[in-house]
Design an enzyme around this catalytic site. Structure first.
Site, PDB file in Angstrom:
ATOM      1  N   ASP A   6       0.868  -1.171   0.000  1.00  9.59           N
ATOM      2  CA  ASP A   6       0.000   0.000   0.000  1.00  9.59           C
ATOM      3  C   ASP A   6       0.908   1.225   0.000  1.00  9.59           C
ATOM      4  OD1 ASP A   6      -1.848   2.015   0.442  1.00  9.59           O
ATOM      5  OD2 ASP A   6      -2.135   1.535   2.562  1.00  9.59           O
ATOM      6  N   TYR A 100     -19.870   5.829  -9.244  1.00  9.84           N
ATOM      7  CA  TYR A 100     -19.070   7.046  -9.249  1.00  9.84           C
ATOM      8  C   TYR A 100     -19.114   7.612 -10.653  1.00  9.84           C
ATOM      9  CZ  TYR A 100     -15.484   9.601  -6.501  1.00  9.84           C
ATOM     10  OH  TYR A 100     -14.792  10.524  -5.743  1.00  9.84           O
ATOM     11  N   ASP A 109      -6.351   3.401  -2.919  1.00  5.92           N
ATOM     12  CA  ASP A 109      -6.447   3.102  -1.494  1.00  5.92           C
ATOM     13  C   ASP A 109      -7.897   3.079  -1.023  1.00  5.92           C
ATOM     14  OD1 ASP A 109      -6.651   5.832  -2.000  1.00  5.92           O
ATOM     15  OD2 ASP A 109      -5.586   6.437  -0.177  1.00  5.92           O
TER      16      ASP A 109
END
Length: 256
Positions: A6, A100, A109
């Site tokens: 990450d 979206y 993330d």
């Protein structure tokens, strides 16, 4: 074993999964100018120091919000681990319905955290609060619809903005404030940062519950480097530091 990464604006967090068990976590300051050799040598040395043979890594998945580092990162993983990494990005399978306007705009993330939360709590209305460089507050329905959310300046950015944008205010340590009414400049800044962020998050949780879930309380999952600072405040139903890494691993399994 699976290597998950990450890559955030401040920190790169890594995790090694052996089956479904997270057996190692590590962190390194993100340097977007790192070379592939620097990244590869660092990753191999971390595994070696923790008694893990790098040859045991059979697959790799990355979640990165720092595009300038992606080429070096990908090259490092191919050179030092012999694996072509999967990057979480638009077009891969996520198990989510992305509601979206432009899914390509969603940070990797945010997607990974949403995947991780829905994996831990299937069939549950969720709000995911990720407190890192930025604070994101995202909504995932029980039907795995990702509805989007809000992005706020993170605690560290807020402290830095006060210090750099004023002549007399200092940089302060980010801590749980004990006083809402600070009796020194440092205490006043710490109070503003702590209770200001807590209040903002609390308001978003209230509005999401009212406007999106019709008054039904969703399950609140906290993650990110600063989430533990608010553990006693009662914002979250649980705090899962490894939430993004879990989502990264799950995305890898969906796409291999």
């Amino acid at each position: 074993m699976i290597l998950t990464l990450d890559v955030g604006n401040s920190t790169m967090t890594g995790g090694i999964f052996d089956g479904n068990k997270l057996v190692l976590q590590f962190r390194q300051t993100t340097d977007k100018n790192s070379t592939s050799d620097e990244i590869g040598i660092f990753l191999r040395s971390v595994l070696r120091e923790n008694g893990i043979d790098w040859k045991c890594i059979k697959d790799i998945c990355c979640c990165s919000v720092v595009p300038p580092i992606n080429y070096s990162l990908s090259s490092a993983l191919l050179k030092y681990f012999g694996c072509e990494p999967l990057f979480i990005q638009s077009g891969i399978r996520t198990g989510l319905k992305l509601k979206y306007a432009n899914p390509k705009e969603i940070g990797a993330d945010r997607i990974a955290a949403a995947i991780g939360a829905s994996t831990r709590h299937p069939g549950t209305n969720l709000i995911v609060v990720d407190m890192g460089t930025a604070t994101t507050i995202d909504v995932v329905t029980k039907d795995k619809e990702y509805l989007g959310g809000a992005i706020l300046a993170g605690l560290k950015i807020s402290v830095q903005a006060l210090a750099s944008g004023t002549s007399k205010l200092p940089t302060v340590e980010i801590v749980k404030a004990n006083k809402v009414c600070g009796q020194s400049t440092i205490e006043a800044i710490q109070s503003g940062i702590y209770f200001g962020n807590a209040g903002a998050i609390k308001e978003f949780l209230h509005l999401y519950e009212k406007q999106i879930f019709g008054g039904e309380k969703p399950y609140i999952v906290g993650t990110g480097g600063f989430a533990r600072t608010f553990e006693s405040y009662g914002l979250f139903d649980e705090i899962v530091p490894e939430l993004v890494l879990l989502g990264v691993k799950t995305a890898l399994e969906m796409n291999r």
